[in-house]
Design a protein around this motif. Sequence first.
Motif, PDB file in Angstrom:
ATOM      1  N   ARG A 113       0.838  -1.205   0.000  1.00 27.67           N
ATOM      2  CA  ARG A 113       0.000   0.000   0.000  1.00 27.67           C
ATOM      3  C   ARG A 113       0.873   1.255   0.000  1.00 27.67           C
ATOM      4  NH1 ARG A 113      -5.963  -0.725   2.562  1.00 27.67           N
ATOM      5  NH2 ARG A 113      -6.270  -2.907   1.977  1.00 27.67           N
ATOM      6  N   THR A 176      -7.002   4.162   0.080  1.00 23.60           N
ATOM      7  CA  THR A 176      -6.590   2.771  -0.105  1.00 23.60           C
ATOM      8  C   THR A 176      -5.085   2.554   0.003  1.00 23.60           C
ATOM      9  OG1 THR A 176      -6.272   2.938  -2.509  1.00 23.60           O
ATOM     10  CG2 THR A 176      -8.519   2.501  -1.715  1.00 23.60           C
ATOM     11  N   GLY A 177      -4.283   3.618  -0.195  1.00 23.15           N
ATOM     12  CA  GLY A 177      -2.838   3.446  -0.233  1.00 23.15           C
ATOM     13  C   GLY A 177      -2.344   2.804  -1.506  1.00 23.15           C
ATOM     14  N   HIS A 414      -1.647   3.243   6.104  1.00 27.56           N
ATOM     15  CA  HIS A 414      -2.855   2.648   5.517  1.00 27.56           C
ATOM     16  C   HIS A 414      -3.049   1.259   6.103  1.00 27.56           C
ATOM     17  CE1 HIS A 414      -1.581   5.629   2.432  1.00 27.56           C
ATOM     18  NE2 HIS A 414      -2.871   5.850   2.385  1.00 27.56           N
TER      19      HIS A 414
END
Length: 414
Positions: A113, A176-177, A414
């Motif tokens: 991520r 979401t990363g 994240h």
Amino acid sequence: MRRLRSGARRAQAIPGRLLIDARHFVEAARERGFHWYAGVPCSYLTPFINYVLQDESLHYVSMANEGDAVALIAGVALAADAAAPHRRGVAMMQNSGLGNAVSPLTSLTWTFRLPQLLIVTWRGQPGVADEPQHALMGPITPALFDTMEIPWELFPTEPGAIGPALDRATAHMDRTGRPYALLMQKGSVADFALAPGTALRTRAAAGAAPVLQPLRRAPEHRPSRQDALRQVIAHTAAGTTAVLASTGFCGRELCDLDDRPNQLYMVGSMGCVAPLALGLALARPDLRVVAVDGDGAALMRLGAFATVGAYGPANLLHLLLDNGVHDSTGGQATVSPRVSFAHIAAACGYASSLETDDVGYVAEWLEAVPDNGPSFARLLTRRGTPHDLPRPSLTPIEVKNRLMRHFGRGAGLH
């Protein structure tokens, strides 16, 4: 996950028509924290590259390989701290280069991520005349993004559409990363001339001659990988040094010896530890960054040596542990015994390069304080790994978050 193909219809480019200036996009991106650009050129991307090169407050790194560009910008994302919690970067490439980027996009940025914006040019777009080598990649590019779970939309072709597109990208990245892509059609950006005398902002210093210590040990009596990693642990202060270990047994053995919060254990993305470490070292000059590589991984992306040699700062150390085999897949031989990595590093511009089979020299190398560029060392090691070597108990995301928390007080997690 919803793809933004429908949203992409907000900005339909007309082939041959120039719709926005590079400054429209780059300045809007700057307002949202994008200061780092890395990539492999395409003629569609020339205005961006020229614009960024002429602005001293922005950074453009010319990469040898599109996958290396993804890894370098992942390193920039890893560098987020409290002072720059949204340290953002852009990886740029032609869609023909997506093949080179699949590994880090699917096993580095997705797995750990590490978000980034992708600007990918759409060569071979259906209905647009192009060269024969783009005839297959053009039609399948959208499906390739979908398969990699990378949301995408068409690159904006009106100034008023730039901000909303970037806001959708950053919202996804922050939530979401993971990466977000803008697919650039032909004729989307006006030309931007490169001012006379403008050049890549690389290091001025040339590489020094390599130091080749006499090899005194038979292969079976060389130090083990664990012997080398013990020296890495002993000579890298956890508070000021980040240690990034290549995929395979290297990271697993480092974790098993001492699972410290300043360490990251790569999985997949073979060959990407050097550009990942380069991105981190450039974006965080306050840290010392040690990339621990393997011979099979280094051979896979030798172009990274040229990039590190050209751009690498003095806070970057590149340690290659070379046992001549792919240990984690059954011990198949590599061609590393035929390669002088120290000569390659010197020729590519590393400030210093060492080759030895004595782990004591590596300990001294780790303690040295270079002042004019990156350092390289190759330690010849023996084959083999401990029996029943465990895997890290933390997930890749947990390892990444721990490292970022350790150096950045929790920014960008994240």
